[in-house]
Structures are given as C-alpha cells and as structure tokens.
Write a protein that holds these residues in place. Structure first.
Motif, PDB file in Angstrom:
ATOM      1  N   VAL A  26      25.783  66.235  46.940  1.00  0.00           N
ATOM      2  CA  VAL A  26      26.026  65.362  48.088  1.00  0.00           C
ATOM      3  C   VAL A  26      25.586  63.939  47.779  1.00  0.00           C
ATOM      4  N   ILE A  27      24.421  63.782  47.107  1.00  0.00           N
ATOM      5  CA  ILE A  27      23.958  62.435  46.755  1.00  0.00           C
ATOM      6  C   ILE A  27      24.930  61.759  45.789  1.00  0.00           C
ATOM      7  N   ALA A  28      25.416  62.534  44.779  1.00  0.00           N
ATOM      8  CA  ALA A  28      26.374  61.960  43.836  1.00  0.00           C
ATOM      9  C   ALA A  28      27.656  61.537  44.543  1.00  0.00           C
ATOM     10  N   PHE A  29      28.147  62.415  45.446  1.00  0.00           N
ATOM     11  CA  PHE A  29      29.349  62.069  46.187  1.00  0.00           C
ATOM     12  C   PHE A  29      29.099  60.881  47.105  1.00  0.00           C
ATOM     13  N   GLU A  30      27.879  60.813  47.662  1.00  0.00           N
ATOM     14  CA  GLU A  30      27.543  59.703  48.536  1.00  0.00           C
ATOM     15  C   GLU A  30      27.563  58.383  47.760  1.00  0.00           C
ATOM     16  N   ARG A  31      27.007  58.394  46.539  1.00  0.00           N
ATOM     17  CA  ARG A  31      27.016  57.178  45.734  1.00  0.00           C
ATOM     18  C   ARG A  31      28.441  56.792  45.348  1.00  0.00           C
ATOM     19  N   ARG A  32      29.234  57.818  44.991  1.00  0.00           N
ATOM     20  CA  ARG A  32      30.633  57.523  44.664  1.00  0.00           C
ATOM     21  C   ARG A  32      31.364  56.956  45.884  1.00  0.00           C
ATOM     22  N   ALA A  33      31.055  57.525  47.065  1.00  0.00           N
ATOM     23  CA  ALA A  33      31.668  57.006  48.287  1.00  0.00           C
ATOM     24  C   ALA A  33      31.232  55.574  48.556  1.00  0.00           C
ATOM     25  N   ALA A  34      29.963  55.273  48.235  1.00  0.00           N
ATOM     26  CA  ALA A  34      29.485  53.898  48.415  1.00  0.00           C
ATOM     27  C   ALA A  34      30.230  52.945  47.496  1.00  0.00           C
ATOM     28  N   ILE A  35      30.457  53.388  46.238  1.00  0.00           N
ATOM     29  CA  ILE A  35      31.210  52.542  45.302  1.00  0.00           C
ATOM     30  C   ILE A  35      32.639  52.347  45.785  1.00  0.00           C
ATOM     31  N   TRP A  36      33.251  53.441  46.243  1.00  0.00           N
ATOM     32  CA  TRP A  36      34.620  53.327  46.756  1.00  0.00           C
ATOM     33  C   TRP A  36      34.679  52.390  47.964  1.00  0.00           C
ATOM     34  N   GLU A  37      33.691  52.528  48.836  1.00  0.00           N
ATOM     35  CA  GLU A  37      33.701  51.676  50.019  1.00  0.00           C
ATOM     36  C   GLU A  37      33.498  50.218  49.641  1.00  0.00           C
ATOM     37  N   HIS A  38      32.595  49.974  48.674  1.00  0.00           N
ATOM     38  CA  HIS A  38      32.379  48.597  48.228  1.00  0.00           C
ATOM     39  C   HIS A  38      33.653  48.023  47.621  1.00  0.00           C
ATOM     40  N   GLN A  39      34.317  48.816  46.762  1.00  0.00           N
ATOM     41  CA  GLN A  39      35.566  48.337  46.176  1.00  0.00           C
ATOM     42  C   GLN A  39      36.643  48.143  47.233  1.00  0.00           C
ATOM     43  N   SER A  40      36.669  49.070  48.194  1.00  0.00           N
ATOM     44  CA  SER A  40      37.665  48.944  49.268  1.00  0.00           C
ATOM     45  C   SER A  40      37.431  47.687  50.081  1.00  0.00           C
ATOM     46  N   HIS A  41      36.151  47.410  50.397  1.00  0.00           N
ATOM     47  CA  HIS A  41      35.847  46.198  51.148  1.00  0.00           C
ATOM     48  C   HIS A  41      36.165  44.955  50.330  1.00  0.00           C
ATOM     49  N   ALA A  42      35.886  45.016  49.013  1.00  0.00           N
ATOM     50  CA  ALA A  42      36.202  43.871  48.161  1.00  0.00           C
ATOM     51  C   ALA A  42      37.710  43.624  48.117  1.00  0.00           C
ATOM     52  N   ARG A  43      38.478  44.717  47.966  1.00  0.00           N
ATOM     53  CA  ARG A  43      39.943  44.560  47.959  1.00  0.00           C
ATOM     54  C   ARG A  43      40.447  44.070  49.313  1.00  0.00           C
ATOM     55  N   GLU A  44      39.826  44.580  50.366  1.00  0.00           N
ATOM     56  CA  GLU A  44      40.230  44.142  51.703  1.00  0.00           C
ATOM     57  C   GLU A  44      39.967  42.655  51.891  1.00  0.00           C
ATOM     58  N   ARG A  45      38.803  42.191  51.424  1.00  0.00           N
ATOM     59  CA  ARG A  45      38.508  40.754  51.522  1.00  0.00           C
ATOM     60  C   ARG A  45      39.462  39.940  50.664  1.00  0.00           C
ATOM     61  N   GLU A  46      39.784  40.467  49.462  1.00  0.00           N
ATOM     62  CA  GLU A  46      40.710  39.749  48.592  1.00  0.00           C
ATOM     63  C   GLU A  46      42.101  39.679  49.209  1.00  0.00           C
ATOM     64  N   VAL A  47      42.556  40.822  49.765  1.00  0.00           N
ATOM     65  CA  VAL A  47      43.871  40.832  50.404  1.00  0.00           C
ATOM     66  C   VAL A  47      43.899  39.895  51.601  1.00  0.00           C
ATOM     67  N   ARG A  48      42.808  39.901  52.377  1.00  0.00           N
ATOM     68  CA  ARG A  48      42.740  39.008  53.530  1.00  0.00           C
ATOM     69  C   ARG A  48      42.752  37.546  53.079  1.00  0.00           C
ATOM     70  N   TYR A  49      42.021  37.264  51.998  1.00  0.00           N
ATOM     71  CA  TYR A  49      42.001  35.888  51.481  1.00  0.00           C
ATOM     72  C   TYR A  49      43.380  35.471  50.993  1.00  0.00           C
ATOM     73  N   LEU A  50      44.027  36.352  50.202  1.00  0.00           N
ATOM     74  CA  LEU A  50      45.356  36.020  49.695  1.00  0.00           C
ATOM     75  C   LEU A  50      46.365  35.880  50.831  1.00  0.00           C
ATOM     76  N   SER A  51      46.226  36.728  51.847  1.00  0.00           N
ATOM     77  CA  SER A  51      47.142  36.637  52.984  1.00  0.00           C
ATOM     78  C   SER A  51      46.958  35.314  53.718  1.00  0.00           C
ATOM     79  N   GLU A  52      45.701  34.938  53.933  1.00  0.00           N
ATOM     80  CA  GLU A  52      45.449  33.661  54.602  1.00  0.00           C
ATOM     81  C   GLU A  52      45.915  32.492  53.737  1.00  0.00           C
ATOM     82  N   LEU A  53      45.690  32.602  52.428  1.00  0.00           N
ATOM     83  CA  LEU A  53      46.133  31.534  51.532  1.00  0.00           C
ATOM     84  C   LEU A  53      47.654  31.417  51.545  1.00  0.00           C
TER      85      LEU A  53
END
Length: 541
Positions: A167-194
């Motif tokens: 569960v801890i390993a999956f939790e860390r992997r989920a944290a990495i996925w969420e961080h990457q997802s948020h980063a991509r979301e911010r990038e997409v939002r930035y590119l969309s606004e640009l």
C-alpha cells in the motif's frame, strides 16, 4: 480512496468508517443470531458479544465525529486504526485466535491504516498488529494444549507487513502520478492560455463553428471584420448565419464537398475565409481563418507608393546632372562664335540626351516582365562565339583587353533564352570594363563552364581588377545603385531578373585560391532534359 501521504484524506476516512459500520453490524448480527461462522465466539461468547456491540457503537461515534469535524484529521485517523486493532484482536481472542474471516478483517484494517497514515506510521501500526497476533498465538498455545497457531500467526504477520509495504509503494506511485498529472494539467492550462492570448492578439480572424453554423469561439479580430457589435459578450449565442449568411452558405457547401477551401467576400469589407476541418471529442468542427484583404490592399498600396517614391527620387537624381549639362550647353550655344565651339556644345547636348534616353530605356526594361523564349543551346559553343564577338569589338575600338574561355566539359546543353543570355553576359562584361580594370589598364576576363549539383551548369565570369569592397556587395543587385558617374545602376539588377526568368541564378562569388581574378560573377542555368554526365576538359583562347 488512495491519496498521497501527508494529505487530509477525509473521503478515505469516511469510506473506511462505512466499511467499519457494515463489519460491526455483521459481527453484531452473528453474535445475536448464532448464524455466523462457527469460529466466532467459540472461546468466549460473552466477550465476542460485548466486543461486537462495542465495535458498532465505536463506528457510530466515529461517524458522529466525522460529521462534526470536532477533531482534526490525524487524531481521528489514529483513533480509527487503534479502535480497529483493539476490537478485532478482542474478537480474535474470543474466537480462539486470528484465523479465517477474522484474519482477513485484520489484513483489511491494516491496509486501511496504511492508506490513511502512510510511511512510518503505517509500518508502526503493522508492527503492532504483528506483535498482537503473535502474542495471541503464544497465549493460545499456553492455554490450549491442543492449539497450534504459531505457524498461521506467522503467515498472518507476514501478510500484514506485506500489505502495508504494498500500500505504501502504491501510495508513493500514486503521489508521483498525481504530481505528474498536476504538472501536465498546469502545462496544458498554461499552453491553452498562451494560445488563447496569441489568438486574441492576432490580426487574423479565428472562428470555431459547428457544421450547422453555431459558433463556439470567435476572437476580437473576427468580430471586427464581420462588423459585430463589440458590446455583445462571449456568453451570448453566436450563429454564423446571423453574422454573415454568405460565409455560412460557403461553409455548408465546403462541408458537402461542393466548394473550395477558401472564398473571398466583399461585404462588410474585403475578406478571405479559409475553412479547415478539425475532429474533436464533441464531433467535427470547422476552423475558419479570416484574412482582411482590405488591410492587405492598403499595405500593398503603401509599399507601392514607397517604391514609386524611391524610383522617382532615383530617376530625378540620375536625370538632374545630364539636364544641367544640356541646359548649360544650350545657353552657351547662341554665344558661340566658331564652328568648333558649336560642334563641341552640340556633342555635349547629344551625349547627355543619349544618357537620359538610355536611362529611360533601362527603366522601361526593368519594369517589363521578361518574356522567355527558351531553346536548347550548347553553352560552350555559345560562349566561344560570344567571346569572339567581344574580342572583335575591342579590337575595333583599339582596346587591348583579352577574354579567355575555359570549359571543364566538351558540351553543356541547356535550355535558355539566348537573347537574355547575351544581355546578361554583355552587362557583366560592360561592368568589368567600367569597374574591373586593374591599375595598368589591361583588362583580362576569363569565362568558365562547369557542371554543378542539381542538374545545373555554372557560367563564371572573372576579371583581374580591384576587389569590390564588402560594404558594397550587398547593394550590387539593387536598382539604381552605381558607383560610376555614367552608370544607371540597372545593369546588374536587370541581369539578375533575366536569370531568374530563365530558372537560373546570378550572384557574386569569391574567386578560388588559384584564380588571379579580382571579382567573379556566377550564372547558374538548368541543364537541358536528358543531358548526360559531363566529359573532358577543353580551353579556348
């Protein structure tokens, strides 16, 4: 339910307590009806009954705490995990040991604790669970002579630790996925606004429309081109038939395949609409790009006026000096007393009149688009005849200039307008006579024919005069640029235009190391169709 460690997972806590309520209700029902698994309460039925009711009331109290949010998340999570371990271990003790469904409930409880706490806290609760399981197994071994729970307890403890680590390993992997997802979301939002900012700032009109004409997006430039009221907000419903019926008809015809991709309109201003099909998750859409032709016409008009102004200024500058000389000679002509003076003044008037006439002819020639009448010609033979004619003209004028032809090939068949070719080579020779004479006055011109890549011939004309300064090279082919008092500045400009009309290219190049020439001009011409590979070398004087 899974969230990164360190976050307040209230939703996970609610889901865990809902599971706890169901489990407590099932245990209480089993205690009341005696219809549950035989292992329940087999060692101490009264303790099993008391613990089941306690577990149920505890789950209800946790639900009350969750609703009121009296305690922060962390204390509540610790209470939930500690309550699960305490109640389940008492139930296991009352049932003779953690086996069967009780062991599964312990594994699930430790897994939920790992989800809620994560990291070292989850490992700590797993270790406590292992110790409790082993302690219960040791106690059962002492009190029950026929009990043998150590092996099962060992496997259960290993399962508790393993589920926690997973569960801890999956939790860390989920944290990495969420961080990457948020980063991509911010990038997409930035590119969309640009992209939206760029689209809003562009001079072209942009419209995104459905096939039926309902507009999903229109930028400010498109609104202005279509004459839409700027007070209309973006939330208002836009329909292309209301804004521009003709453009809507053209869009529908293009969708049906009965019209071209672009269409010009004259109302409310001169526009050009370009239609592009885009596929989206909501279905096909039309991207309409509007070009303001009226603004483009205005820019072209201003450029033409600017070019005309430069042309008039250049012509006025070139005409002023000969006109001044003609006027002075005409004023002195009535006062001349001898035939020699009149003849001299008349010669001045004639010479400068010819200069003005030559300027006018050069301007007319530069303004006309050259009509090309290409024919197949051997450049080696043609250049040999050109060199002979040039040599004869120099001999007749008493000049000691020399011209030589070097050919790396026996034949160089090309398709070119020979009249244009003669004018180009003649202008280059005149340019060499006027600007390329060395200090001793003996001009030597060398012509060379070579084969180049891309099925092209290279004609190179080099002189032995002083090098053209680097500051003047960029302006050589500009109209009316000249450094000679008698020049019009149109010779090289016209020569380059003629080369381009014959699918060729004229440029100033650096002489090779072995060349003694001062300046070299290279004329590239396309080979005739079916030309074979170049052969031997020859030279002609």
């Amino acid at each position: 339910m899974i969230q990164p460690a360190g976050t307040e997972n209230w939703r996970g806590l609610r889901l865990a307590n809902a599971y706890r309520l169901l489990l407590a209700l099932a245990l209480t029902a089993a205690a009341l009806t005696d219809r549950g698994p035989a292992v329940f309460g087999q060692a101490d039925a009264s303790l099993f009954m008391l613990t089941a009711w306690t577990y149920l009331f505890l789950a209800m109290a946790f639900e009350w705490l969750l609703e009121l949010r009296i305690l922060p998340f962390r204390p509540q999570a610790h209470l939930h995990t500690a309550g699960d371990l305490a109640c389940l271990m008492l139930i296991a003790h009352a049932s003779g040991g953690p086996e069967g469904p009780i062991a599964l409930a312990l594994v699930i409880a430790i897994g939920i604790g790992a989800v809620l706490h994560g990291g070292r806290v989850a490992i700590g609760y797993a270790a406590i669970g292992v110790l409790l399981v082993l302690g219960e197994a040791i106690y059962a071994s002492w009190t029950q002579t026929d009990a043998n729970h150590l092996a099962n307890s060992g496997f259960l403890g290993a399962a508790l630790l393993l589920i926690t680590v997973l569960v801890i390993a999956f939790e860390r992997r989920a944290a990495i996925w969420e961080h990457q997802s948020h980063a991509r979301e911010r990038e997409v939002r930035y590119l969309s606004e640009l992209a939206l900012r760029v689209i809003e700032q562009t001079d072209n009109g942009i419209i995104v429309s459905e096939p039926d004409g309902r507009i999903e997006y229109i930028n400010a430039a498109a609104r202005q081109m279509l004459g839409e009221d700027q007070a209309i907000t973006e939330t208002d419903d836009h329909r292309l038939p209301d804004l521009h019926p003709g453009m809507c008809d053209a869009l529908r015809a293009w969708y049906a395949g009965h019209a071209d991709q672009q269409r010009d309109f004259d109302q409310p201003r001169r526009l050009r609409a370009q239609f592009h099909r885009i596929e989206t998750a909501l279905g096909p859409r039309a991207l309409i790009v509007l070009l303001d032709l009226s603004a483009e016409d205005e820019r072209v008009r201003r450029d033409k006026l600017a070019a005309l102004g430069r042309l008039i200024a250049s012509i006025a500058h070139e005409v002023r000096n000969p006109l001044s000389s003609i006027r002075q000679a005409a004023e002195l002509l009535p006062e001349s007393d001898t035939p020699e003076e009149r003849e001299q003044l008349t010669e001045i008037i004639t010479r400068h009149s010819d200069r003005i006439n030559r300027l006018v002819e050069d301007v007319l020639g530069a303004a006309r688009a050259p009509a090309v009448h290409a024919q197949k010609v051997d450049l080696v033979d043609w250049l040999a005849r050109f060199a002979d004619r040039r040599r004869e003209a120099w001999q007749a004028a008493g000049e000691t200039f020399t011209i030589r032809l070097d050919a790396d090939v026996e034949q160089a068949p090309a398709r070119v307008d020979t009249t244009h070719l003669w004018q180009v080579m003649d202008n280059l020779c005149d340019n060499a006579e006027r600007h390329g004479r060395p200090a001793d006055g003996h001009l030597a011109i060398r012509l060379r024919v070579t084969a180049a890549a891309g099925q092209r011939w290279q004609l190179q004309l080099c002189d032995n005069g002083p090098r053209i300064p680097a500051s003047e090279r960029d302006a050589l082919f500009e109209p009316f640029y000249t450094t000679h008092s008698q020049g019009t500045g149109l010779g090289l400009f016209v020569s380059r235009e003629l080369a381009l009309a014959n699918r060729g290219e004229l440029m100033l190049v650096e002489p090779t190391v072995t060349d003694e020439a001062g300046n070299c001009f290279r004329l590239c011409l396309p080979m005739a169709d079916g030309t074979a590979a170049p052969a031997t070398t020859q030279a002609r004087e």
